[in-house]
Design an enzyme around this catalytic site. Structure first.
Site, PDB file in Angstrom:
ATOM      1  N   HIS A  16       4.755   0.564  10.690  1.00 15.33           N
ATOM      2  CA  HIS A  16       4.419   0.687   9.255  1.00 15.33           C
ATOM      3  C   HIS A  16       5.125  -0.436   8.511  1.00 15.33           C
ATOM      4  O   HIS A  16       6.274  -0.310   8.102  1.00 15.33           O
ATOM      5  CB  HIS A  16       4.851   2.071   8.749  1.00 15.33           C
ATOM      6  CG  HIS A  16       4.462   2.351   7.335  1.00 15.33           C
ATOM      7  ND1 HIS A  16       4.238   3.629   6.865  1.00 15.33           N
ATOM      8  CD2 HIS A  16       4.261   1.538   6.271  1.00 15.33           C
ATOM      9  CE1 HIS A  16       3.920   3.587   5.585  1.00 15.33           C
ATOM     10  NE2 HIS A  16       3.929   2.324   5.191  1.00 15.33           N
ATOM     11  N   HIS A  18       4.012  -3.634   5.739  1.00 11.36           N
ATOM     12  CA  HIS A  18       3.021  -4.397   4.961  1.00 11.36           C
ATOM     13  C   HIS A  18       3.490  -5.847   4.969  1.00 11.36           C
ATOM     14  O   HIS A  18       4.581  -6.136   4.455  1.00 11.36           O
ATOM     15  CB  HIS A  18       2.950  -3.876   3.531  1.00 11.36           C
ATOM     16  CG  HIS A  18       2.602  -2.422   3.455  1.00 11.36           C
ATOM     17  ND1 HIS A  18       1.305  -1.981   3.263  1.00 11.36           N
ATOM     18  CD2 HIS A  18       3.371  -1.304   3.565  1.00 11.36           C
ATOM     19  CE1 HIS A  18       1.304  -0.651   3.241  1.00 11.36           C
ATOM     20  NE2 HIS A  18       2.541  -0.209   3.433  1.00 11.36           N
ATOM     21  N   HIS A 196      -2.003   6.190   4.462  1.00  9.93           N
ATOM     22  CA  HIS A 196      -0.824   6.680   3.741  1.00  9.93           C
ATOM     23  C   HIS A 196      -1.207   8.035   3.153  1.00  9.93           C
ATOM     24  O   HIS A 196      -2.238   8.155   2.479  1.00  9.93           O
ATOM     25  CB  HIS A 196      -0.447   5.736   2.597  1.00  9.93           C
ATOM     26  CG  HIS A 196       0.221   4.467   3.027  1.00  9.93           C
ATOM     27  ND1 HIS A 196      -0.303   3.612   3.952  1.00  9.93           N
ATOM     28  CD2 HIS A 196       1.404   3.909   2.628  1.00  9.93           C
ATOM     29  CE1 HIS A 196       0.519   2.579   4.116  1.00  9.93           C
ATOM     30  NE2 HIS A 196       1.566   2.734   3.317  1.00  9.93           N
ATOM     31  N   GLU A 199       3.110  10.776   0.827  1.00  7.76           N
ATOM     32  CA  GLU A 199       4.284   9.965   0.465  1.00  7.76           C
ATOM     33  C   GLU A 199       4.769  10.502  -0.886  1.00  7.76           C
ATOM     34  O   GLU A 199       5.844  11.081  -0.989  1.00  7.76           O
ATOM     35  CB  GLU A 199       3.907   8.475   0.380  1.00  7.76           C
ATOM     36  CG  GLU A 199       5.049   7.571  -0.086  1.00  7.76           C
ATOM     37  CD  GLU A 199       4.600   6.115  -0.325  1.00  7.76           C
ATOM     38  OE1 GLU A 199       3.395   5.837  -0.399  1.00  7.76           O
ATOM     39  OE2 GLU A 199       5.509   5.247  -0.460  1.00  7.76           O
ATOM     40  N   ASP A 277       8.335  -0.611   6.029  1.00  9.53           N
ATOM     41  CA  ASP A 277       7.387  -0.579   4.903  1.00  9.53           C
ATOM     42  C   ASP A 277       7.294  -1.939   4.197  1.00  9.53           C
ATOM     43  O   ASP A 277       6.396  -2.727   4.511  1.00  9.53           O
ATOM     44  CB  ASP A 277       7.770   0.543   3.922  1.00  9.53           C
ATOM     45  CG  ASP A 277       6.601   1.076   3.104  1.00  9.53           C
ATOM     46  OD1 ASP A 277       5.449   0.653   3.350  1.00  9.53           O
ATOM     47  OD2 ASP A 277       6.827   1.925   2.212  1.00  9.53           O
ATOM     48  N   ASP A 278       8.179  -2.187   3.235  1.00  4.77           N
ATOM     49  CA  ASP A 278       8.194  -3.449   2.474  1.00  4.77           C
ATOM     50  C   ASP A 278       9.644  -3.943   2.412  1.00  4.77           C
ATOM     51  O   ASP A 278      10.299  -3.850   1.367  1.00  4.77           O
ATOM     52  CB  ASP A 278       7.663  -3.205   1.058  1.00  4.77           C
ATOM     53  CG  ASP A 278       6.260  -2.628   1.082  1.00  4.77           C
ATOM     54  OD1 ASP A 278       5.313  -3.385   1.372  1.00  4.77           O
ATOM     55  OD2 ASP A 278       6.109  -1.413   0.844  1.00  4.77           O
TER      56      ASP A 278
END
Ligand code: ADE
Ligand code: ZN
Length: 338
Positions: A16, A18, A196, A199, A277-278
Site C-alpha cells: 500500500h 501511492h 480503500h 479508513e 501509504d504516502d
C-alpha cells in the site's frame, strides 16, 4: 540483535504505497525548478512544516497540489527510482505500488507519460536492485464514473504492466457502489481489484467493497472492528488488510499509536500488513512504520516477522515467488534469533 536492528534488517513487503505520496519536498523543489512551476513555499523545510493534517481531505488537498510538479516521463522515473532506493535501504524485497492516472491526465499529462516513467523505473529496480514489483492503477473516487471508465480504457493497451485496479481519494461521500460497473468491467479484462475502505468511512464500505467490487485485499480497513462478525469472517477467509500506521495517526484515524488496532487484529488472526501509504507526507517509510508500531505495542520477533509473512501471502506474486520470499524471511529469522 536489538529490536531496532531486527526491524531494520527484517525483509519487508509493501502493498500500500501511492507513488505520488513519495514526493519528498526536496524533489518537489528540484522538479518545480526543472519544470518552471511556482511553489507557494520558499524552502523544503517550509513545505514539511505545512504538513499538519486534521483528516484525510486536508491531506489530499495538499497532496494533489504537490503532484503538479510532475510533468515529464523522466519526473515519474526519478520519483519511482528514489522510492526504490528507499526500499533497498529498508530491506523491502517486493513492493506493489499505486498510481493515480487521473491526478495527471486531469492536468493534461498523457497517461503514457506517467505509466512509462513509473514502469521503466520498476524494471530497473528489478534488474539493478533485485526488488520485485507490481503496479496497481487507482481510480479517484471523488471523480465520476465516466472519468473512471475513460481511465480504464486508457490502460487496456498496457494490460501487461498493471496487475490490479484500486480505488482511493475521499472515502466519505464516495462509496464503493459508485464504481461497481467500472470494477466489474475491469475484472472482465482480467484485472484483480483492491479498494480503500474503512479508513475514514463506515464499515459498510468494507462489506460493499468485498461484495460489489470483488476485492482481493482491503486497503486500510481498520474500521472493521466496528463489526465483530466481519472481523471473524476476515480472519477465517484470510482477507488481507493493508494497514498504514503512520498515515492513520497523521490523519487522526487514531489519536495515538498506542490506540491503533493493528496488533489486536494480528492477534485475532486477521491477515494485517504494515505499509507506508504516502511516506513523504506522513513521516516515514517501511522501517519507520514497523518501528512506530513496535514503540507503542510490545511485539515479539515472531509477530514482527508475521507482518511480512502476511504481506507475502497477500501479494499478487505467484506461488513459487511467494515460497522464495518466505524462505528469505525464515533464513533471516534463524540468523537473527541464533
Ligand atoms: N490517496 C493517497 N493516500 C490516500 C489515503 N490514505 N486514502 C485515500 N486516498 C489516498
Ligand atoms: Zn492509501
Amino acid at each position: 540483535m536489538n529490536q531496532t536492528t531486527f526491524i531494520q534488517q527484517l525483509p519487508k513487503v509493501e502493498l500500500h504505497l501511492h507513488i505520488e505520496g513519495t514526493l519528498e519536498p526536496e524533489m518537489m523543489f528540484e522538479l518545480a525548478q526543472r519544470n518552471q512551476i511556482a511553489l507557494p513555499f520558499n524552502t523544503p523545510e517550509a513545505v514539511r512544516a505545512a504538513y499538519q493534517f486534521s483528516n484525510l481531505q486536508s491531506f489530499l488537498d495538499t497532496y494533489y497540489q504537490g503532484a503538479r510538479v510532475l510533468i515529464h516521463e523522466q519526473d515519474f522515473y526519478d520519483l519511482t527510482w528514489a522510492y526504490l532506493l528507499r526500499c533497498q535501504a529498508d530491506n523491502v524485497i517486493h513492493t506493489e505500488i499505486f498510481f493515480d492516472p487521473q491526478t495527471h491526465t486531469e492536468r493534461g499529462i498523457a497517461f503514457d507519460t506517467v505509466l512509462n516513467g513509473i514502469d521503466r523505473a520498476l524494471r530497473d529496480g528489478r534488474e539493478q536492485l533485485g526488488i520485485s514489483s507490481h503496479l496497481i492503477m487507482c481510480f479517484l473516487r471523488h471523480l465520476d464514473e465516466d472519468s473512471a471508465f475513460d481511465t480504464l480504457r486508457m490502460v487496456l493497451p498496457h494490460k501487461d504492466k498493471i496487475v490490479a485496479v484500486g480505488l482511493d481519494s475521499s472515502e466519505l461521500g464516495h462509496p464503493p457502489e459508485k464504481f461497481e460497473r467500472v470494477f466489474q468491467e475491469a475484472i472482465g479484462h482480467g484485472f484483480l481489484t483492491v479498494a480503500h475502505a474503512g479508513e475514514e468511512g463506515p464499515v459498510e464500505n468494507i462489506h460493499n467493497s468485498l461484495e460489489l467490487l470483488s476485492i482481493s485485499r482491503i486497503d486500510h480497513g481498520v474500521r472493521c472492528v466496528d463489526d465483530s462478525a466481519l472481523v471473524e469472517k476476515l480472519a477465517q477467509r484470510r482477507v488481507p488488510l493493508t494497514v498504514c500506521p503512520l498515515s492513520n495517526t497523521k490523519l487522526k484515524v487514531f489519536d495515538h499509536m498506542d490506540r491503533h488496532n493493528i496488533v489486536e487484529l494480528l492477534r485475532r488472526n486477521v491477515c494485517v500488513t504494515i505499509n507506508s501509504d504516502d511516506p513523504a507526507y506522513f513521516g516515514g517509510y517501511m522501517t519507520d512504520n514497523f518501528q512506530a508500531v513496535a514503540n507503542s505495542h510490545a511485539l515479539t520477533p515472531q509477530e514482527l516477522a508475521q507482518f511480512t509473512l502476511n504481506a507475502i501471502e497477500a501479494s499478487f506474486i505467484d506461488d513459487a515467488h511467494k515460497q522464495r520470499l518466505t524462505r528469505q524471511v525464515q533464513d533471516f529469522m534463524h540468523q537473527a534469533l541464533a
